[in-house]
Design a protein around this motif. Structure first.
Motif, short mmCIF file in Angstrom:
data_model
loop_
_atom_site.label_atom_id
_atom_site.label_comp_id
_atom_site.label_asym_id
_atom_site.label_seq_id
_atom_site.Cartn_x
_atom_site.Cartn_y
_atom_site.Cartn_z
N SER A 1 49.81 -54.53 -26.15
CA SER A 1 50.39 -53.72 -26.68
C SER A 1 49.73 -52.23 -26.46
O SER A 1 48.57 -51.99 -26.06
N ALA A 2 50.64 -51.07 -26.21
CA ALA A 2 50.17 -49.87 -25.72
C ALA A 2 49.34 -49.15 -26.79
O ALA A 2 48.58 -48.31 -26.40
N TYR A 3 49.43 -49.53 -28.22
CA TYR A 3 48.89 -48.71 -29.10
C TYR A 3 47.70 -49.40 -29.65
O TYR A 3 47.08 -48.99 -30.42
N LEU A 4 47.52 -50.77 -29.17
CA LEU A 4 46.27 -51.46 -29.77
C LEU A 4 45.39 -51.74 -28.57
O LEU A 4 45.85 -52.22 -27.43
N GLN A 5 44.08 -51.47 -28.84
CA GLN A 5 42.94 -51.66 -27.59
C GLN A 5 42.33 -52.93 -27.75
O GLN A 5 41.83 -53.09 -29.01
N PRO A 6 42.23 -53.74 -26.79
CA PRO A 6 41.41 -54.99 -26.90
C PRO A 6 39.84 -54.70 -27.20
O PRO A 6 39.18 -54.11 -26.44
N ARG A 7 39.38 -54.87 -28.35
CA ARG A 7 37.94 -54.68 -28.86
C ARG A 7 37.23 -55.90 -28.96
O ARG A 7 36.06 -55.76 -29.37
N SER A 8 37.97 -57.08 -28.89
CA SER A 8 37.20 -58.32 -29.19
C SER A 8 37.85 -59.31 -28.14
O SER A 8 39.04 -59.16 -27.72
N PRO A 9 37.20 -60.41 -28.01
CA PRO A 9 37.99 -61.27 -26.89
C PRO A 9 39.20 -62.10 -27.53
O PRO A 9 39.85 -62.77 -26.76
N TYR A 10 39.17 -62.03 -28.84
CA TYR A 10 40.30 -62.64 -29.34
C TYR A 10 41.42 -61.68 -29.81
O TYR A 10 41.26 -61.17 -30.90
N ASN A 11 42.49 -61.85 -29.36
CA ASN A 11 43.70 -60.97 -29.64
C ASN A 11 45.02 -61.61 -29.82
O ASN A 11 45.87 -61.63 -28.93
N PRO A 12 45.04 -62.40 -30.84
CA PRO A 12 46.16 -63.71 -30.85
C PRO A 12 47.63 -62.87 -31.21
O PRO A 12 48.57 -63.46 -30.86
N LEU A 13 47.64 -61.44 -31.40
CA LEU A 13 48.95 -60.89 -31.58
C LEU A 13 49.69 -60.88 -30.17
O LEU A 13 50.86 -60.97 -30.04
N ASN A 14 48.94 -61.09 -29.19
CA ASN A 14 49.53 -61.49 -27.65
C ASN A 14 50.63 -62.61 -27.54
O ASN A 14 51.39 -62.80 -26.62
N TYR A 15 50.27 -63.68 -28.63
CA TYR A 15 51.29 -64.72 -28.74
C TYR A 15 51.59 -65.16 -29.95
O TYR A 15 52.49 -66.18 -29.84
N THR A 16 51.37 -64.48 -31.00
CA THR A 16 51.80 -65.03 -32.17
C THR A 16 53.36 -64.64 -32.66
O THR A 16 53.79 -63.77 -31.99
N LEU A 17 54.11 -65.27 -33.44
CA LEU A 17 55.05 -65.03 -33.97
C LEU A 17 55.18 -63.62 -34.93
O LEU A 17 55.99 -62.77 -34.62
N GLU A 18 54.23 -63.44 -35.46
CA GLU A 18 54.07 -62.39 -36.44
C GLU A 18 53.34 -61.27 -35.71
O GLU A 18 52.67 -61.67 -34.58
N VAL A 19 53.22 -60.12 -35.98
CA VAL A 19 52.54 -59.01 -35.55
C VAL A 19 51.59 -58.98 -36.40
O VAL A 19 50.38 -59.59 -36.17
N SER A 20 51.32 -58.23 -37.64
CA SER A 20 50.34 -57.95 -38.49
C SER A 20 50.36 -59.61 -39.14
O SER A 20 51.31 -59.92 -39.55
N ARG A 21 49.06 -59.94 -39.40
CA ARG A 21 48.84 -61.07 -40.27
C ARG A 21 47.86 -60.94 -41.19
O ARG A 21 46.72 -60.42 -40.86
N ALA A 22 47.76 -61.24 -42.45
CA ALA A 22 46.88 -61.06 -43.49
C ALA A 22 45.85 -62.02 -43.13
O ALA A 22 46.10 -63.08 -42.64
N ALA A 23 44.75 -61.83 -43.58
CA ALA A 23 43.49 -62.67 -43.20
C ALA A 23 43.52 -63.77 -44.25
O ALA A 23 42.97 -64.73 -44.47
#
Ligand code: PLP
Length: 578
Positions: free
Chosen positions: A388-410
């Motif tokens: 995404s253009a407005y989120l920068q990868p700050r950790s090795p784990y960024n599931p938003l790139n393949y999940t159905l949802e965007v925001s997910r509650a923890a």
């Protein structure tokens, strides 16, 4: 003039100026947001403490209370007018709102009450509930690393633990927490369609690929095929064995061969790993062998094997249990049940993915479902989208790139993870085995009443299903006739109606706080067809099915004495009706 009316709201600043009203409201509002700092009074800590104590006042007395919260059993919503509402003009205090929130709990089923046995509705464990509440306070968003930070451990480690239990390589596997067992089904379908119809992500689904599952499969198959755009008509249903309710391998082979002969791609085969009422498990290893024997036609990807194990998954905690030494000391009668369930669930090893509902047999609050996949590289790359253009990868784990949802509650991941950490092998084993101890106890008690019969005696699941007949009936003989002999169809329907009426009577009693022998009556439910009759295998006759009263003794507060009381209440309800 108007100004004067608002006089009580004027605040005078140190400079002598009058602050605008918005600033005054904002200053008041601070009391209703958690403090960002430690120490001092925290409106949140006080609020939660107070709210839980107030909510607890809705719980019944230990002796004789009903299995719902509060004292009013009725529905108090004015359904006609409830939507005729509008936003308040004035701000409220949060303590006043919390009062109103607590009021809404009036009449709610009390899932932890020993008389609650209506379904696979467990009481959530404290570690999980607290984990969920904490996740609401600091609101990690597990879509990517920056907003989740170390909270991501919950999802990542859950994936590892669950994959390890399945016998997979944890490092190569993965999971995503999602919106329910139905979300897991939808994830599997997307995975399958993407693998089998590689063009479909860009061109859409233009091929009638098939989803194969058994007659016992959960109705969420309709949600998933419908919402994914595959279409509900592309589900193929496999017959099930009349006794075990498991998928019939002969019929599966016919269907797979037919697809193969006609160049029809199969998106997935779904093994249902425990159904709610019949505890049916499909034979995953055999399904895998057949899928390998009938691969998809050239040009299509490999069909996916998914286990809808959202109910049955937790039996996997008996992995490595020594059934001979029986270190936890389960009774002789219960051990074979456990072993059978464990042997059935361990088939998830052969699947590409499986689903887990912690809110069912994980004794956790909603929603804490997780879709677990064996090949993380494949799943995550098949479904990957650009960053995404407005989120920068700050950790090795960024599931938003393949999940159905965007925001997910923890919340779900924290609930699941906390539960895994809390229960461990022996916790899961003791809680599940303990339910079976109660179940076997009640089954033996039923056998001492001639007008009652347990109608799922050879099923190893958590539920006991029973039928009760008018006094003087030999229930064993009567039920056998109804099950096998079309001449008893009228009887079957008559006593199905009686079962339905008893179920309704018991619900009415539960709701009205009726007492039998000084104790409130149980919250049970009933099935309007947990299986069919022997002569109705094709299910063409929609009435020739077996109704039964259900007892699901899910929570840890249930004892054998309670189980006896439940039987007495069922008899009393029968006596009222015939
Ligand atoms: C409950 C259930 C579902 C649906 O799960 P939710 O968590 O209610 O969305 C799907 N499949 C099976 C076998 C179930 O028991």
């Amino acid at each position: 003039m108007g100004f004067k009316e608002e006089e009580d709201k004027i605040i005078v600043l140190k400079s002598g100026e009058i602050a605008p009203l918005w600033a005054k409201f904002r200053a008041e509002m601070i009391q209703s947001f958690p403090s960002p700092y430690r120490g001092g009074r925290d409106s949140l800590a006080d609020g939660i403490d107070h709210a839980i104590r107030e909510l607890n006042k809705l719980k019944p007395e230990k002796t004789g209370g009903a299995a719902f919260l509060g004292t009013n059993p009725g529905l108090t919503i004015d359904f006609e007018n409830v939507k005729n509402s509008s936003l308040n003009a004035k701000m409220n205090s949060s303590s006043e709102v919390i009062k109103q929130v607590i009021k809404l709990f009036e009449g709610m089923p009390n899932w932890g009450h020993p008389l609650t046995m209506n379904n696979v509705n467990p009481q959530g464990n404290t570690a999980a509930i607290v984990a969920a509440i904490l996740s609401e306070i600091f609101a990690p968003n597990i879509l990517e690393g920056e907003y989740a930070w170390n909270i991501h451990q919950a999802e990542l480690e859950s994936g590892g633990i669950l994959a390890d239990l399945a016998g997979w390589e944890p490092k190569k596997s993965g999971c995503v927490y999602t919106y329910g067992g139905s979300g897991c089904w939808t994830y599997h379908l997307k995975y399958a369609l993407t693998r089998v119809l590689p063009d479909s992500r860009y061109k859409g689904i233009r091929t009638d690929a098939k989803v194969i599952c058994s007659q016992q499969a959960h109705y969420t198959m309709l949600n998933s095929t419908d919402w994914m755009g595959l279409g509900m008509d592309n589900i193929l249903r496999i017959k099930t064995d009349i006794d075990s309710n498991a998928m019939d391998m002969g019929h599966l082979e016919e269907v797979l061969k037919d697809c193969s002969d006609n160049n029809i791609p199969v998106a997935s085969v779904v093994c249902t790993m425990a159904t709610t009422d019949a505890n049916a498990f499909d034979p995953v290893k055999e399904v895998r062998i057949l899928m390998d024997k009938y691969p998809n036609p050239i040009g299509y990807g490999k069909a996916l094997l998914y286990c809808d194990s959202v109910i049955g998954w937790s039996w996997i905690a008996f992995k490595n249990y020594d059934f001979k030494l029986n270190p936890l000391g389960f009774s002789e009668a219960v051990l074979p049940y456990i072993e059978k369930n464990y042997n059935a669930i361990k088939g998830i090893f052969y699947a590409d993915a499986f689903g887990v509902d912690f809110h069912k047999t994980g004794f956790s609050p909603y929603i804490s479902s997780v879709f677990v996949y064996k090949n993380a590289d494949e799943f995550e790359s098949l479904l990957s989208r650009g960053a995404s253009a407005y989120l920068q990868p700050r950790s090795p784990y960024n599931p938003l790139n393949y999940t159905l949802e965007v925001s997910r509650a923890a919340t779900g991941s924290m609930v699941g993870w906390a539960t895994l950490k809390f229960l461990g092998h022996e916790g899961f084993q003791s809680i599940l085995g303990g339910i079976l101890e109660n179940k076997v106890y009640v089954k033996n008690q039923i056998a001492t009443h001639s007008e009652m019969v347990c109608v799922n005696p050879s099923d190893y699941g958590l539920v006991t299903l029973l039928r009760i007949y008018p006094e003087g009936t030999d229930a064993g003989i009567q039920f056998k006739n109804e099950l096998i002999d079309p001449a008893f169809r009228e009887d079957l329907i008559t006593y199905n109606k009686l079962t339905h009426a008893i179920g309704d009577k018991l619900f009415e009693w539960f709701r009205s706080g009726k007492k039998i022998n000084g104790q409130c009556t149980p919250y049970l439910s009933f099935s309007t067809g947990f299986r069919t009759t022997e002569y109705n295998r094709d299910m063409k006759d929609t009435e020739a099915v077996i109704y039964a009263i259900k007892m699901f003794p899910m929570n840890v507060h249930i004892t054998p004495e309670i189980m006896n009381h439940v039987l007495e209440c069922i008899i009393a309800a029968r006596n009222e009706l015939c």
